[in-house]
Design an enzyme around this catalytic site. Structure first.
Site: not given
Length: 359
Positions: A110, A132, A216, A227, A231, A235, A238, A242, A255
Site C-alpha cells: 500500500r 504522477k 515543474k 484540480e 498542472r 501538458n 501532449h 499522445h 515521447h
C-alpha cells in the site's frame, strides 16, 4: 514537495540524503537493461560503500515494460527477497523506469517511499518530478496510476553524456515546453543556447535542467492533483503527441519527439484561435525548427496519417473530460491556459494539416 538535487556526482553522499529524509538504507534498485549496463555498477558500488542493503531489479528498456505484467513480476521478486514496508525503491533510468518504479512503490504494501534518479534529459526535467506514476493500457498511455510523490529527486547532468543524440533531442521537447508555458525569458535563453544544451555543455545544460525542474515543481506544488487546471498546462503539446504515440504503438516514436510535433500543432491552434499573434507563432516555430528527427520519422509517423485519423487517436488520451478533448494553449509566449470549451473537429484537423506543412 520533493527535494530536488542537481549535482555531479549526485550519489556521492546519498546515505546522508537518505538519513536527512528519514529513509532506511534498505532499497530496491530498479534499472532498465541499458542503464544497468552503463552506470549500474557505479550506483551499486556507491550504495555498498555507504552501508546500504539493496535488491537489484532490471526490466527491458522499452515502453511496453510499463505494464501490469512487468509490475507483477517485480512484486514477485520483491516478495521473494523479503522486501517489506521498511524498504524504499530507487528508480534509476528514464521515464519508463521512473513511471513503473513509482507505480510499483505506490502499490507495494500500500505504498513505500520512492526516490527518483533520472538518467535522461526528459526524465530529469519532467517525468521524475511531480509524483504522477502510471502504467499503460492497450487502449491508452498512462491510464492506470497514482499520485505518489518521490521523497527525493537526484539529478546528475553528467549522465547525459551516455545518451545518444536522439534521446537528448527528445528530452529537449520538455525543456522547451517550460519556456512556452511559463517563462518567455527562459524560452529566449533556450533559443540562444540550444546547440550548447543538446551538446551537454555546462553551464548551459545544468541551468536548463535546474530551471525546468523548478518550474515543474512550482506548478505541481500549486496544483498537485490537477484540480485547478494549472498542472494541466504542463501538458502543452501532449494531447496531439499522445495521439501520435498511440498510432506508433508507443514504440516507433519517442515521447519527446511526439510532444515536439504536438507543440507545433498546439502553437498553430493557438494562433488560429487568436490567443497568440502571428509573430509569436513564428518565434515559437523558429525554436521548434531546431529539433532534429530521425530520418523519415516525421513522414512515417505524422505526415502519413490523415488528420482525422490523428484526431481519432487523440480521443483515447487520458486528458479528455466527458469524451471531450482538452487542449493546453498559449495566451502569448510564456503563459499557458487550459482551454475548457469543446473545439470543432474541423479546427483541430486544420491545425494538424497546417503543422504538416511546417514539419
Amino acid at each position: 514537495m520533493s527535494e530536488i538535487i542537481v549535482s555531479t556526482p549526485v550519489t556521492e553522499d546519498i546515505a546522508v540524503l537518505f538519513d536527512k529524509h528519514g529513509l532506511a538504507r534498505k532499497t530496491v534498485v530498479l534499472f532498465d537493461e541499458n542503464t544497468r549496463k552503463l552506470i549500474g555498477n557505479q550506483i551499486l558500488d556507491s550504495l555498498d560503500r555507504q552501508g546500504f542493503i539493496w535488491k537489484e531489479l532490471v526490466i527491458p528498456a522499452r515502453e511496453t515494460s510499463k505494464s501490469f505484467r512487468t509490475a507483477m513480476k517485480l512484486y514477485t521478486e520483491m516478495i521473494e527477497a523479503h522486501v517489506d514496508r521498511g524498504w524504499n525503491l530507487l528508480a534509476v533510468g528514464g521515464g519508463v523506469v521512473g513511471d513503473l518504479g513509482g507505480f510499483v512503490a505506490a502499490s507495494f504494501y500500500r505504498g513505500i517511499p520512492v526516490i527518483q534518479l533520472p538518467t535522461t534529459l526528459l526524465a530529469m526535467t519532467d517525468s521524475a518530478i511531480g509524483g504522477k506514476v502510471a502504467i499503460n493500457h492497450p487502449l491508452g498511455k498512462n491510464l492506470i496510476g497514482f499520485f505518489h510523490m518521490p521523497q527525493l529527486v537526484l539529478i546528475d547532468p553528467a549522465w547525459l553524456n551516455t545518451l545518444p543524440e536522439r534521446e537528448i533531442y527528445a528530452g529537449m521537447a520538455e525543456v522547451v515546453k517550460y519556456g512556452f508555458i511559463a517563462d518567455r525569458q527562459f524560452l529566449s535563453y533556450l533559443d540562444e543556447h540550444f546547440d550548447e544544451i543538446v551538446a551537454v555543455k555546462d553551464p548551459y545544460v545544468t541551468y536548463a535542467i535546474r530551471t525546468s525542474a523548478m518550474i515543474k515543481a512550482d506548478v505541481v506544488e500549486k496544483d498537485f492533483k490537477e484540480e485547478s487546471g494549472l498542472r494541466a498546462t504542463l501538458n502543452f503539446g501532449h494531447t496531439f503527441g499522445h495521439g501520435l504515440e498511440k498510432l506508433a504503438d508507443y514504440r516507433h516514436i519517442r515521447h519527446g519527439e511526439a510532444v515536439a510535433l504536438g507543440m507545433v500543432c498546439a502553437l498553430i491552434l493557438s494562433e488560429m484561435l487568436g490567443t497568440i499573434t502571428e509573430e509569436e507563432l513564428q518565434q515559437g516555430l523558429n525554436v521548434l525548427s531546431r529539433f532534429k528527427f530521425r530520418k523519415g520519422l516525421v513522414e512515417k509517423h505524422f505526415k502519413v496519417h490523415p488528420a482525422q485519423k490523428i484526431l481519432e487517436s487523440m480521443h483515447s488520451d487520458k486528458k479528455k473530460v466527458d469524451s471531450a478533448l482538452r487542449f493546453v494553449l498559449l495566451d502569448g509566449l510564456g503563459k499557458a491556459f487550459l482551454h475548457r470549451e469543446t473545439l470543432d473537429d474541423e479546427l483541430i484537423t486544420g491545425a494538424i494539416e497546417k503543422a504538416k506543412t511546417f514539419c
